[in-house]
Design an enzyme around this catalytic site. Structure first.
Site, short mmCIF file in Angstrom:
data_model
loop_
_atom_site.label_atom_id
_atom_site.label_comp_id
_atom_site.label_asym_id
_atom_site.label_seq_id
_atom_site.Cartn_x
_atom_site.Cartn_y
_atom_site.Cartn_z
N CYS A 196 -14.05 -5.99 -0.27
CA CYS A 196 -15.29 -5.85 -1.04
C CYS A 196 -15.28 -6.67 -2.32
O CYS A 196 -16.07 -6.41 -3.23
CB CYS A 196 -15.57 -4.39 -1.35
SG CYS A 196 -15.98 -3.44 0.12
N ARG A 249 -5.85 -13.18 7.10
CA ARG A 249 -5.32 -13.14 5.74
C ARG A 249 -4.49 -14.37 5.41
O ARG A 249 -3.84 -14.95 6.27
CB ARG A 249 -4.41 -11.91 5.60
CG ARG A 249 -5.13 -10.57 5.79
CD ARG A 249 -5.72 -10.07 4.51
NE ARG A 249 -6.57 -8.90 4.68
CZ ARG A 249 -7.01 -8.17 3.66
NH1 ARG A 249 -6.66 -8.47 2.43
NH2 ARG A 249 -7.82 -7.14 3.87
N LYS A 275 0.82 -1.21 0.00
CA LYS A 275 0.00 0.00 0.00
C LYS A 275 0.86 1.27 0.00
O LYS A 275 0.56 2.23 -0.69
CB LYS A 275 -0.91 0.02 1.23
CG LYS A 275 -1.82 -1.20 1.36
CD LYS A 275 -2.70 -1.36 0.16
CE LYS A 275 -3.71 -2.47 0.38
NZ LYS A 275 -4.61 -2.60 -0.77
P1 GDP Z 1 -10.92 -7.78 -1.39
O1 GDP Z 1 -10.42 -7.44 -0.03
O2 GDP Z 1 -11.46 -6.59 -2.12
O3 GDP Z 1 -9.92 -8.53 -2.18
O4 GDP Z 1 -12.19 -8.72 -1.18
P2 GDP Z 1 -12.32 -10.32 -1.16
O5 GDP Z 1 -12.44 -10.86 -2.54
O6 GDP Z 1 -11.26 -10.89 -0.31
O7 GDP Z 1 -13.71 -10.46 -0.45
C1 GDP Z 1 -13.97 -9.88 0.81
C2 GDP Z 1 -15.16 -10.54 1.44
O8 GDP Z 1 -16.30 -10.33 0.60
C3 GDP Z 1 -14.99 -12.03 1.59
O9 GDP Z 1 -15.54 -12.43 2.81
C4 GDP Z 1 -15.77 -12.60 0.43
O10 GDP Z 1 -16.27 -13.88 0.70
C5 GDP Z 1 -16.88 -11.58 0.22
N1 GDP Z 1 -17.30 -11.48 -1.20
C6 GDP Z 1 -16.49 -11.41 -2.29
N2 GDP Z 1 -17.22 -11.39 -3.44
C7 GDP Z 1 -18.51 -11.43 -3.07
C8 GDP Z 1 -19.76 -11.43 -3.80
O11 GDP Z 1 -19.80 -11.40 -5.03
N3 GDP Z 1 -20.90 -11.45 -3.06
C9 GDP Z 1 -20.88 -11.50 -1.69
N4 GDP Z 1 -22.04 -11.52 -1.06
N5 GDP Z 1 -19.74 -11.52 -0.97
C10 GDP Z 1 -18.57 -11.49 -1.65
P1 PGA Z 2 -7.67 -5.99 0.21
O1 PGA Z 2 -6.13 -5.67 0.56
O2 PGA Z 2 -8.02 -4.83 -0.67
O3 PGA Z 2 -7.55 -7.29 -0.47
O4 PGA Z 2 -8.52 -6.02 1.42
C1 PGA Z 2 -5.64 -5.25 1.73
C2 PGA Z 2 -6.08 -3.85 2.12
O5 PGA Z 2 -6.60 -3.11 1.27
O6 PGA Z 2 -5.86 -3.53 3.27
MN MN Z 3 -6.32 -3.67 -0.93
MN MN Z 4 -7.93 -8.90 -1.70
#
Ligand code: GDP
Ligand code: PGA
Ligand code: MN
Ligand code: MN
Length: 604
Positions: free
Chosen positions: A271, A387, A227
């Site tokens: 997200c 994580r 980050k």
């Molecule tokens: P990142 O931090 O943006 O990479 O998000 P992640 O892919 O790791 O997802 C974060 C959380 O959101 C996890 O608990 C996933 O299971 C949940 N999640 C991801 N995609 C979806 C989706 O399409 N629908 C729902 N309801 N939850 C999701």
């Molecule tokens: P995330 O990455 O976007 O997969 O949650 C780590 C962060 O943004 O802190």
């Molecule tokens: Mn991130």
């Molecule tokens: Mn992620």
């Protein structure tokens, strides 16, 4: 102890004078027991993971090859946004979305924290490169840290060690990254499994391209290539040089007709980026491959298209919710081993577990707080921001071109957030400027990825709220300018998605995960000119019949509700956008103000 006598300091495998001088200065200030220059070798990994096991920081997993369970201090589990600073010389070059402090004052304060902070510990010097080593201008950095956890995590997340140092020559530019957990050891004092300090600072000095991090061992605070460098510092460099450093996944989508499109998508932390990046499409004939799950650096190529590169070498993914049903490709990646799991639960037979890992938990677990857990317990086994850290190269659907220094041409940019109401499943922007408006007004409920309250709606422009390295108004202008300097026909189309809209009972209206492929398909149809959409006040929105819903058992009413542009909800949204724009002040580009007025006009 004077620096000259610190063992290892003079065994530098480089003649880069500025690097040597800086390392010596840091060693004199932080007074470590010894200095180790990291080479990134398998032997180094072995030595340090053994050391972490001996210290009680790591538990070697019986059930996953070369992998480790780790539990942090319960107060050091996420990014600390209120302790994150952009120390530009001029206050007007930071804020209003980030904290500013005068760089001279900040250095005075932090220098006192660093004084002696590595006593009794080893100081590691990690040369690294963000993005391909073969880049025309490799993006170099050096992280100095007193944390073995950081070194082994950097082994996974970056290209580091000898192969990176080889690119430094005598005088290459590099970003200086200083990290200390802030837990010096007195002679004979026993260490704790997760050393850290209650005081934390995550500080960027953009003009000096320098990062100082103190007091935390958590990934986003301590793995400074991620980050701090690839978003906060890189966004400043990108603005100066005319490119974009963004909080985006990169995926490759191949249609049944074998047409290839690359998509970048920005969602706030926790997200859905990692899940979308590794999507296993539910619709026949479509294929997703992954290039990155968190960060994209995008530059125009000679052909006028925008090309994206992932600066990282690993995934630092949210564990809870990751399972065979939701993200099988993440599970396959983790089953290869070579991974670090932080703040998940440990099984009695030496495996990991978290909420969503499998349908039924084992009878007994050790929680992330190192407590006993049984089926009768009602506590979570894992921290919601726990994580996994795992190499990209071992993901079964990693696209072969992921390490191409030229990157991949982006057809579409998705912005998205976590909103229970208002934001439809998908909207296509009217044009680039409107797309920038959608990104600039992106809103999302807060998650456990940062400390603080969870579930509060806030604006998170381009999902970059915690990561913009300069003033948000200037950042918006840079996005607008990026579109102006380009051939409009070659710009990616911008979409806005929301997988998280809810029904009255709180259920998700859209099934998400592998079903998100249906939204990708519609977006590609729009790009290729044959998808249909309604022209609404907020942009182009598909009707349910425009989406491929074949084989989906979600009730059609739910899908319609997910797609709905609700005028009352949008009327309620307008004042929130107005308040948000007011906080940006004079630097808000007039074109975004115009977009807001046009939206109000269309809604009226
Ligand atoms: P990142 O931090 O943006 O990479 O998000 P992640 O892919 O790791 O997802 C974060 C959380 O959101 C996890 O608990 C996933 O299971 C949940 N999640 C991801 N995609 C979806 C989706 O399409 N629908 C729902 N309801 N939850 C999701
Ligand atoms: P995330 O990455 O976007 O997969 O949650 C780590 C962060 O943004 O802190
Ligand atoms: Mn991130
Ligand atoms: Mn992620």
């Amino acid at each position: 102890m004077t620096a000259a006598t610190i063992p290892g300091l003079d065994q530098a495998p480089t003649t880069h004078q500025r690097l040597l001088t800086w390392v010596r200065q840091v060693a004199e200030l932080t007074t470590p027991e010894k200095v180790v220059w990291c080479d990134g070798s398998a032997e180094e990994w072995r030595t340090l993971t053994d050391k972490l096991v001996d210290a009680g920081t790591f538990v070697r997993l019986e059930k996953k090859f070369n992998s480790f369970w780790c539990a942090s201090d319960p107060n050091d589990v996420a990014r600390v946004e209120e302790r994150t600073f952009i120390c530009s010389r001029d206050e007007a070059d930071a804020g209003p979305t980030n904290n500013w402090m005068d760089p001279v004052d900040m250095k005075v304060v932090m220098t006192e924290h660093y004084r002696g902070s590595m006593a009794g510990r080893t100081m590691y010097v990690i040369p690294f490169c963000m993005g391909p080593l073969t880049a025309e201008k490799p993006m170099l950095g050096v992280e100095i840290t007193d944390s073995e956890y950081v070194v082994v995590s950097m082994h996974i997340m970056t290209r580091m060690g000898t192969k990176a140092l080889a690119l430094f020559g005598e005088d290459a530019e590099f970003v200086r990254c200083l990290h200390s957990v802030g837990a010096p050891l007195k002679p004979g004092q026993k260490d704790v499994p997760w050393p850290c300090d209650t005081t934390k600072y995550i500080t960027q000095f953009p003009e000096e391209r320098m990062i100082w991090s103190y007091g935390s061992g958590y990934g986003g605070n301590a793995l400074l290539g991620k980050k701090c460098y690839s978003l906060r510092i890189a966004s400043v460099i990108a603005r100066q040089e005319g490119w974009l450093a963004e909080h985006m996944l990169i995926l490759k989508l191949t249609s049944p007709e074998q047409r290839v499109h690359y998509i970048a998508a920005a969602f706030p932390s926790s997200c859905g980026k990692t899940n979308l990046a590794m999507l296993e499409p539910s619709i026949p004939g479509w294929k997703v491959e992954t290039l990155g799950d968190d960060i994209a650096w995008m530059r125009f190529g000679e052909d006028g298209r925008l090309y994206a590169v992932n600066p990282e070498n690993g995934f630092f993914g949210v564990a809870p919710g990751t399972g065979w049903k939701t993200n099988p490709n993440a599970m396959r990646t983790l089953y290869q081993g070579n991974s670090i799991f932080t703040n998940v639960a440990l099984t009695d037979d030496g495996d990991v577990w978290w909420e969503g890992y499998s349908e039924a938990p084992p009878d007994h677990l050790t929680t992330w707080k190192r407590e006993h857990w049984t089926l009768a317990s009602d506590e979570f086994t894992s921290h919601p921001n726990s994580r996994y850290c795992t190499p990209i190269a071992q993901c079964p659907i990693t696209a072969p071109e992921w390490d191409d220094p030229n990157g991949v041409p982006i057809s579409a940019i998705f912005f998205g957030g976590r909103r229970a109401t208002t934001i439809p499943l998908v909207v296509e922007s009217r044009d680039w400027q409107h797309g920038v408006f959608l990104g600039a007004t992106l809103s999302s409920e807060t998650t456990a990825a940062a400390t603080g309250q969870v579930g509060v709606v806030r604006r998170d422009p381009m999902a970059m709220l915690p990561f913009i390295g300069y003033h948000a108004g200037d950042y918006f202008q840079h996005w607008i300018d990026t579109g102006k300097h380009a051939d409009t026909a070659k710009l990616p189309k911008i979409f806005y998605v929301n997988w998280f809209r809810r029904g009255e009972d709180g259920r998700f209206l859209w099934p998400g995960f592998s079903e998100n492929a249906r939204v990708l398909k519609w977006a590609i149809e729009r790009i290729e000119g044959h998808g249909t959409a309604f022209h609404t006040a907020i942009g182009y929105v598909p009707g349910a019949s425009a989406l491929d819903l074949d084989g989906l058992d979600t009730p059609i009413e739910d899908i319609q509700a997910a797609l709905k542009v609700d005028h009352d909800e949008w009327q309620a949204e307008i004042p929130l956008i107005e308040q948000w724009f007011a906080t940006i002040g004079d630097k808000l580009p007039s074109s975004l103000h115009d977009e807001l007025e046009a939206l109000k006009h269309r809604l009226a």
